[in-house]
Write an enzyme that holds these catalytic residues in place. Structure first.
Site, PDB file in Angstrom:
ATOM      1  N   ASN A 208      53.033  34.560  44.436  1.00 31.92           N
ATOM      2  CA  ASN A 208      53.749  34.789  42.971  1.00 31.92           C
ATOM      3  C   ASN A 208      54.953  35.328  43.147  1.00 31.92           C
ATOM      4  O   ASN A 208      55.479  35.656  44.050  1.00 31.92           O
ATOM      5  CB  ASN A 208      53.279  35.432  42.155  1.00 31.92           C
ATOM      6  CG  ASN A 208      52.704  36.848  42.423  1.00 31.92           C
ATOM      7  OD1 ASN A 208      53.654  37.561  42.318  1.00 31.92           O
ATOM      8  ND2 ASN A 208      51.492  37.261  42.765  1.00 31.92           N
ATOM      9  N   ASP A 276      44.793  36.231  41.268  1.00 37.61           N
ATOM     10  CA  ASP A 276      43.395  36.253  40.678  1.00 37.61           C
ATOM     11  C   ASP A 276      42.468  35.655  41.686  1.00 37.61           C
ATOM     12  O   ASP A 276      41.418  35.763  41.539  1.00 37.61           O
ATOM     13  CB  ASP A 276      43.401  35.804  39.346  1.00 37.61           C
ATOM     14  CG  ASP A 276      44.271  36.622  38.124  1.00 37.61           C
ATOM     15  OD1 ASP A 276      43.960  37.668  38.312  1.00 37.61           O
ATOM     16  OD2 ASP A 276      44.807  36.285  37.142  1.00 37.61           O
ATOM     17  N   LYS A 286      45.995  23.972  60.799  1.00 40.53           N
ATOM     18  CA  LYS A 286      46.895  23.428  59.730  1.00 40.53           C
ATOM     19  C   LYS A 286      46.207  22.138  59.132  1.00 40.53           C
ATOM     20  O   LYS A 286      46.161  21.183  59.882  1.00 40.53           O
ATOM     21  CB  LYS A 286      48.434  23.197  60.287  1.00 40.53           C
ATOM     22  CG  LYS A 286      49.367  22.813  59.459  1.00 40.53           C
ATOM     23  CD  LYS A 286      50.735  22.416  60.042  1.00 40.53           C
ATOM     24  CE  LYS A 286      51.841  21.795  59.030  1.00 40.53           C
ATOM     25  NZ  LYS A 286      52.546  20.995  59.665  1.00 40.53           N
ATOM     26  N   ILE A 306      41.115  45.202  41.839  1.00 41.34           N
ATOM     27  CA  ILE A 306      41.380  46.387  42.493  1.00 41.34           C
ATOM     28  C   ILE A 306      41.482  47.549  41.389  1.00 41.34           C
ATOM     29  O   ILE A 306      40.866  48.473  41.710  1.00 41.34           O
ATOM     30  CB  ILE A 306      42.683  46.295  43.296  1.00 41.34           C
ATOM     31  CG1 ILE A 306      42.619  45.113  44.378  1.00 41.34           C
ATOM     32  CG2 ILE A 306      42.867  47.620  44.310  1.00 41.34           C
ATOM     33  CD1 ILE A 306      44.065  45.026  45.073  1.00 41.34           C
ATOM     34  N   LYS A 337      42.419  45.046  27.648  1.00 44.94           N
ATOM     35  CA  LYS A 337      42.561  45.108  29.166  1.00 44.94           C
ATOM     36  C   LYS A 337      42.168  46.619  29.606  1.00 44.94           C
ATOM     37  O   LYS A 337      41.534  46.727  30.599  1.00 44.94           O
ATOM     38  CB  LYS A 337      43.855  44.632  29.760  1.00 44.94           C
ATOM     39  CG  LYS A 337      44.235  44.535  31.314  1.00 44.94           C
ATOM     40  CD  LYS A 337      45.356  43.735  31.758  1.00 44.94           C
ATOM     41  CE  LYS A 337      45.266  42.326  31.206  1.00 44.94           C
ATOM     42  NZ  LYS A 337      46.426  41.606  31.608  1.00 44.94           N
ATOM     43  N   LYS A 341      39.166  47.242  32.107  1.00 43.27           N
ATOM     44  CA  LYS A 341      39.338  47.673  33.341  1.00 43.27           C
ATOM     45  C   LYS A 341      39.084  49.003  33.658  1.00 43.27           C
ATOM     46  O   LYS A 341      38.674  49.564  34.677  1.00 43.27           O
ATOM     47  CB  LYS A 341      40.879  47.347  33.782  1.00 43.27           C
ATOM     48  CG  LYS A 341      41.389  45.903  33.782  1.00 43.27           C
ATOM     49  CD  LYS A 341      41.991  45.310  34.963  1.00 43.27           C
ATOM     50  CE  LYS A 341      42.610  44.101  34.680  1.00 43.27           C
ATOM     51  NZ  LYS A 341      43.004  43.626  35.837  1.00 43.27           N
TER      52      LYS A 341
HETATM   53  O1  C5P Z   1      44.123  41.163  34.745  1.00 47.17           O
HETATM   54  P1  C5P Z   1      45.522  41.255  34.903  1.00 47.17           P
HETATM   55  O2  C5P Z   1      46.170  40.559  36.440  1.00 47.17           O
HETATM   56  O3  C5P Z   1      46.627  41.141  33.847  1.00 47.17           O
HETATM   57  O4  C5P Z   1      45.726  42.862  35.306  1.00 47.17           O
HETATM   58  C1  C5P Z   1      46.921  43.315  35.643  1.00 47.17           C
HETATM   59  C2  C5P Z   1      46.638  44.962  36.106  1.00 47.17           C
HETATM   60  O5  C5P Z   1      45.668  44.885  37.206  1.00 47.17           O
HETATM   61  C3  C5P Z   1      47.777  45.236  37.052  1.00 47.17           C
HETATM   62  O6  C5P Z   1      47.858  46.776  37.171  1.00 47.17           O
HETATM   63  C4  C5P Z   1      47.438  44.711  38.572  1.00 47.17           C
HETATM   64  O7  C5P Z   1      47.866  45.423  39.540  1.00 47.17           O
HETATM   65  C5  C5P Z   1      45.697  44.866  38.507  1.00 47.17           C
HETATM   66  N1  C5P Z   1      45.119  43.931  39.257  1.00 47.17           N
HETATM   67  C6  C5P Z   1      44.466  44.560  40.272  1.00 47.17           C
HETATM   68  N2  C5P Z   1      43.643  43.560  41.032  1.00 47.17           N
HETATM   69  C7  C5P Z   1      43.527  42.240  40.702  1.00 47.17           C
HETATM   70  C8  C5P Z   1      44.187  41.936  39.426  1.00 47.17           C
HETATM   71  C9  C5P Z   1      45.114  42.623  38.834  1.00 47.17           C
HETATM   72  O8  C5P Z   1      44.457  45.463  40.676  1.00 47.17           O
HETATM   73  N3  C5P Z   1      42.866  41.465  41.303  1.00 47.17           N
END
Ligand code: C5P
Length: 399
Positions: A208, A276, A286, A306, A337, A341
């Site tokens: 990204n 994600d 390859k 994470i 969120k 989370k």
């Molecule tokens: O769900 P979303 O991606 O919008 O959440 C963003 C937050 O979650 C950020 O703080 C990002 O660093 C953390 N995050 C993470 N691991 C993931 C996806 C997002 O730590 N797989």
């Protein structure tokens, strides 16, 4: 306040060693005590007598000096200081540090210490540019060593380029910054930053556009408040800061493992833009066109979250901060969120293209805490970082 601090100054070999005498005067003038260590090569350029006269203290130079060991062992010597400064640092000293060698007093002190280290390199331009020195530099930066210089200019050997020892005033300024005692002194803070890269095959990946700018600024701000920072970063475009321990990763799975290895921490900021999804059927070879006109079908598997994993873990950091980049209903989504989370705060921002925030130098954020939403005015990302770090310090001081 610098007065009352102690610097252990390692003087390596090199014509620039005379500048370390001026540095000692600047430090003493500011009330900083200096424990001088002179390497064998350093003693070829400045005398122990001039060093000890200016420092007002005994010069240490021999690892096996029994009197020194009786008075103060080298382990203790390495730890009594608030900061270790190596100036000038030769290519050889840097190589020893990077390789973990301990074959003289200076390298042994550097290996035995858990005190922050500031290095001021000085060497011939070709030695500085040599891939071996650049490798050592990268390794030392990753290990959390701070650097000042080298400067670019005409050198004592007649060549021109980077390799001159930074001026004593510049080294003094870096020492002042490194010695600044902030409210996060003694605290360990973890910061994730940058994008992740999820392989499709050995040469292709999904990534990204995260530059790592905001995460890097946060690591700098926390470091400047005195925190010991572990910076876990994906392949970002902005270089990682100095004076923090850098752990480089590529995938979300690697980032989770690095974060778990870095815990425990007093606080954690999850600024990384973690993918994600990863490619579940990534190819070991390859992928090739087979002439049939059929495109390969990628299958995706969800990556571990994470932020959520750490927030829900036993023994989690006392303060966990997440980010939420949204394009609509920013506050409502971010509040949801935060609860989903399990983190304490969410820094929410609108990343719609019209805001110019993504990839830009400014940010307009809303801080979501259990007390509600706090809208911050639009400001530089560095300023957002400083305000966030100051808020974190406040909470940790009372927690
Ligand atoms: O769900 P979303 O991606 O919008 O959440 C963003 C937050 O979650 C950020 O703080 C990002 O660093 C953390 N995050 C993470 N691991 C993931 C996806 C997002 O730590 N797989």
């Amino acid at each position: 306040m610098l007065a009352g601090k102690r610097v252990l100054l390692i003087i390596g070999g090199g014509i620039a060693a005379y500048k370390s005498l001026l540095l000692i005067r600047l430090l003493r003038g500011a009330g900083v005590a200096v424990t001088p260590v002179l390497t064998a090569a350093g003693a070829q350029f400045v005398t122990p007598l001039s060093v000890s006269a200016l420092a007002g203290e005994k010069v240490y130079s021999n690892l096996f000096d029994l009197t020194d060991e009786a008075e103060m062992g080298h382990i203790q010597l390495s730890r009594v200081a608030d900061l270790i400064v190596v100036a000038p640092a030769t290519a050889d000293l840097m190589a020893k540090m990077a390789g973990g060698r301990a074959d003289d007093l200076a390298s042994t002190l550097l290996l035995a210490t858990d005190t922050p280290v500031l290095v001021a390199p000085a060497m011939n331009v070709r030695m500085w540019d040599h891939p071996a020195t650049q490798r050592n530099l990268a390794q030392l930066r990753t290990d959390g060593v701070r650097f000042v210089g080298p400067d670019e200019g005409e050198m004592a050997c007649g060549e021109f380029g980077p390799g001159r020892l930074a001026e004593p005033e510049a080294i003094f300024a870096s020492i002042s910054a490194a010695l600044a005692t902030g409210p996060l002194q003694g605290r360990h803070v973890l910061v994730t930053s940058g994008p992740t890269q999820e392989p499709i095959d050995p040469v292709r990946f999904i990534a990204n556009r995260s530059s790592g700018a905001q995460g890097t600024a946060i690591a700098v701000a926390l470091r400047d408040l005195g925190a010991k920072v572990t910076f876990v970063t994906g392949p970002a475009t902005v270089p990682p800061p100095e004076g923090v321990a850098v752990v480089r990763v590529e995938t979300a799975a690697q980032m989770l493992a690095a974060v778990q290895a870095a815990l425990p921490a007093d606080a954690a900021v999850f600024a990384a833009a973690v993918a994600d999804w990863r490619v579940a059927n990534a190819s070991g070879q390859k992928m090739k066109k087979d002439g049939s006109g059929q495109a390969p079908a990628l299958q995706f598997a969800e990556n571990p979250d994470i932020l959520a994993t750490v927030s829900h873990a036993v023994g989690r950091p006392a303060l966990v901060v997440g980010f939420a980049a949204e394009t609509e209903d920013v506050v409502a989504h971010a509040m949801a969120k935060r609860l989903r989370k399990g983190c304490d705060w969410i820094v929410a921002n609108d990343v719609s293209p019209a805001t110019g925030i993504m990839g830009g130098t400014e940010n307009a954020v809303t801080l979501i805490t259990d007390a509600g939403a706090e809208v911050w005015p639009r400001m530089a990302k560095d300023e957002v970082a400083r305000r966030l770090a100051a808020r974190m310090a406040e909470v940790l001081a009372h927690g």
